[in-house]
Design a protein around this motif. Structure first.
Motif: not given
Length: 349
Positions: A62-66
């Motif tokens: 989820l580090s790249g999820v907005n």
């Protein structure tokens, strides 16, 4: 007379109906129907009734999820129970580490608090940036890891030593970055107490009931169903100068003092992660990544530990432990031993 009798009968029936109302305020089931982000991959929902927690498994990093993200849910409560915490069957999260409160009210008005959080392919607060003020046994505030007590999957033994104003795990600021500093210290009662940082919870009741067995106070692990190949992190370690072994004079009590002897060798830190399958009281370890280290350089070193698997099955739980003295639970180590860690990341093929 008939009117009085009728009122009495009505009141009796009303009281009887109230007594028959259920006091159950349980979340029986919850499933995800739709997400606001189509890239999210759901692997189910796990409910722990004893802890009143729900874990939503997402097969994503989820580090790249907005954020924020929201989910349309379908849920089932105890008969007659209701909740105002889920509006329009939707639950939203403002960040990957947020823990949502769901208050359920039973048919008889009894209320119970449940918590729901996301479980994804990385550990929450893996950069150790979030810390909060917690009240110790001495009534004073101290700094504990996480956004709040209910929101953190990480724990320390700080609460157990707070009665002596001793806190062996604390945040360490490095300009704009926050790291975790884990130190071996001492208290007026115990001549050596190893700092620790671990995934799970610290049980104060067990700590007080088992003062000569520090491991009894730690409930290691949280639900986790993914299979990383390795664990990467940054660390540095400095062993304390005097390596000692403390032995309780009375094996059943720590209040009668210790015999302390200086021993040969150097203290070492211990870092490990374990993947397990838990089925009620049966626990099976299926993978482990571990290391121990003596004194390193003053520069943070990036290290990768490989998980060694003994099964191809998926885990149900993960435990991760950092401690400044590898045998601290046996009252062995060096006061002043210091382990600093940062930027934990699970690696997948």
């Amino acid at each position: 007379m008939k009117k009085i009798l009728s009122i009495f009968i009505f009141a009796t029936l009303l009281y009887s109906c109230e007594e028959d109302k259920s006091s159950n305020a349980e979340i029986i089931d919850l499933s995800i129907i739709e997400a606001s982000n189509s890239e999210l991959i759901f692997d189910g929902v796990y409910i722990e009734p004893d802890d009143q927690r729900l874990y939503v498994f997402l097969n994503n990093d989820l580090s790249g999820v907005n954020f924020p993200i929201s989910f349309t849910t379908d849920y089932k409560l105890s008969s007659g129970a209701k909740t105002a915490s889920i509006v329009g069957n939707e639950i939203s999260f403002s960040n990957a580490d947020e823990v949502k409160l769901i208050e359920v009210q039973a048919e008889d008005g009894t209320k119970k608090e449940w918590y729901i959080q996301l479980v994804h392919m990385q550990m929450q607060n893996a950069g150790f940036e979030n810390w909060f003020d917690n009240k110790g046994m001495n009534g004073k505030l101290y700094t504990e890891i996480g956004e709040s007590d209910i929101a953190s999957i990480w724990s320390t033994a700080n609460l157990g030593t707070s009665m002596y104003n001793v806190y062996c795990t604390q945040p360490l600021m490095d300009e704009t970055n926050t790291l975790a500093e884990i130190v071996t210290g001492e208290t007026p009662v115990v001549p050596i107490t190893a700092g620790t940082l671990f995934i799970g919870t610290f049980d104060l009741g067990k700590a007080m009931a088992n003062p000569t067995d520090p491991k009894q106070a730690t409930n290691f692990g949280v639900p986790f169903i993914y299979s990383p190949t390795a664990m990467k992190f940054k660390f540095k370690y400095q062993a304390g100068e005097q390596y000692i072994q403390a032995t309780p004079k009375n094996p059943g009590s720590i209040l009668e003092g210790f015999t302390v002897n200086e021993i040969e060798g150097e203290d070492k830190c211990s870092i490990y992660a374990i993947l397990e399958i838990r089925n009620n009281d049966q626990v099976t370890e299926i993978a482990r990544a571990e290391m121990e280290s003596g004194t390193t350089t003053d520069i943070m070193e990036e290290t990768t530990l490989t998980f060694n698997y003994t099964s191809t099955e998926s885990p149900t739980h993960i435990s991760i432990v950092f401690t400044s003295s590898i045998e601290g639970d046996l009252w062995k180590g060096a006061i002043g031993s210091k382990l600093v860690v940062d930027d934990l990341e699970l690696i997948y093929e």
